[in-house]
Design an enzyme around this catalytic site. Structure first.
Site, PDB file in Angstrom:
ATOM      1  N   HIS A  69      -1.942  -2.830 -10.921  1.00  0.00           N
ATOM      2  CA  HIS A  69      -1.080  -3.892 -10.392  1.00  0.00           C
ATOM      3  C   HIS A  69      -0.438  -4.617 -11.567  1.00  0.00           C
ATOM      4  O   HIS A  69      -0.895  -4.520 -12.701  1.00  0.00           O
ATOM      5  CB  HIS A  69      -1.881  -4.913  -9.569  1.00  0.00           C
ATOM      6  CG  HIS A  69      -2.482  -4.358  -8.323  1.00  0.00           C
ATOM      7  ND1 HIS A  69      -3.760  -3.839  -8.281  1.00  0.00           N
ATOM      8  CD2 HIS A  69      -1.986  -4.241  -7.067  1.00  0.00           C
ATOM      9  CE1 HIS A  69      -4.025  -3.420  -7.054  1.00  0.00           C
ATOM     10  NE2 HIS A  69      -2.964  -3.651  -6.295  1.00  0.00           N
ATOM     11  N   GLU A 121       0.825  -1.212   0.000  1.00  0.00           N
ATOM     12  CA  GLU A 121       0.000   0.000   0.000  1.00  0.00           C
ATOM     13  C   GLU A 121       0.858   1.261   0.000  1.00  0.00           C
ATOM     14  O   GLU A 121       0.481   2.283  -0.590  1.00  0.00           O
ATOM     15  CB  GLU A 121      -0.946  -0.005   1.204  1.00  0.00           C
ATOM     16  CG  GLU A 121      -1.917  -1.179   1.248  1.00  0.00           C
ATOM     17  CD  GLU A 121      -2.750  -1.330  -0.018  1.00  0.00           C
ATOM     18  OE1 GLU A 121      -2.971  -0.317  -0.716  1.00  0.00           O
ATOM     19  OE2 GLU A 121      -3.171  -2.459  -0.325  1.00  0.00           O
TER      20      GLU A 121
END
Length: 261
Positions: free
Chosen positions: A232, A126
């Site tokens: 991602h 994160e």
């Protein structure tokens, strides 16, 4: 929040932006200290807000501020979301994120000792999103000389905005669509198009990693919806790389992810 820049509001086309004044409670002269609770007045008399136009003072000797929370939000209840993060402020010269926020979903976090490596990997994952590994920042990427890889609008100084997705559009110097004409599947072949990060450093590292001098770039995830797709690495290709969208086992941060930053 005095170290942050003020919030701005714009019209529907993103123009005529202006800073919103900061608001603080105004305490009347005839109110005694005993009538004040917390940051405002007692419940019997709601606080009166007044404008405060102080300039933000910033945070001295600090490159990046990360705000961390652990709140069971609506987004936490979607699917199996463990955490999510984003930048929330960029500096004006080179568009670098200078502040970010990460929220960890309490219902999905494990406190068992054996799960500690997984939790730590999630925290690092994160942090990289807040630092720049984010679809909302692709259009702001720059080259080694500090020049934008995506052209800017002369009126706003920002990349063009995708009205449908509500993110800034990136150029093909950052993300490029690559089509494979003979993609092998069970029972034959098909044509398939991928999104690939093609910035010079990523291309160099991904070619070294896979020992393929003609590889166009690093493939981005194409599944998972908002928050997973395009932000991602493709799980099918990168498996346990820490910046894929789902955690499996033994997460590692590769040179490819660091080249992305």
């Amino acid at each position: 929040d005095h170290h942050l820049n003020p919030c701005y509001v714009c019209n529907s086309t993103g123009h005529n932006c202006r800073a919103l004044p900061r608001m603080r409670p105004r305490i009347p002269d005839d109110v005694s200290p005993t009538e004040i609770t917390g940051n405002g007045l007692s419940e019997t008399e709601p606080p009166v807000l007044e404008e405060e136009m102080e300039e933000p003072i910033g945070v001295e000797d600090t490159d990046f501020v990360l705000y961390v929370s652990a709140v069971e939000t609506e987004r936490c209840r979607r699917g199996l979301t463990v955490a999510y993060a984003s930048h929330c402020q960029q500096e004006s010269a080179l568009d670098r994120p200078v502040a970010g926020h990460a929220n960890f979903c309490p219902g999905e976090l494990s406190t068992k000792y054996r799960d500690l490596p997984s939790v730590l990997s999630t925290v690092k994952h994160e942090m990289l999103h807040a630092l720049g590994f984010s679809v909302s920042l692709f259009a702001f990427y720059r080259d080694d000389n500090g020049e934008p890889l995506t052209e800017r609008r002369p009126d706003t100084g920002n990349p063009p905005l995708d009205e449908e997705l509500q993110i800034h559009k990136w150029s093909s110097r950052v993300v490029k669509n690559i089509t494979r004409k003979n993609w092998m599947i069970r029972g034959g072949f098909m044509e398939r198009t991928f999104h690939m990060i093609v910035t010079p450093r990523v291309v160099k590292e991904v070619r070294n990693h896979f020992n393929c001098s003609t590889l166009e770039g690093a493939e981005l995830e194409d599944q998972g919806g908002d928050g997973t797709a395009l932000t991602h690495w493709e799980k099918r290709v990168f498996e346990n790389e820490a910046m894929t969208g789902t955690h499996t086992q033994n997460s590692v941060f590769s040179r490819i992810s660091f080249a992305m930053m």
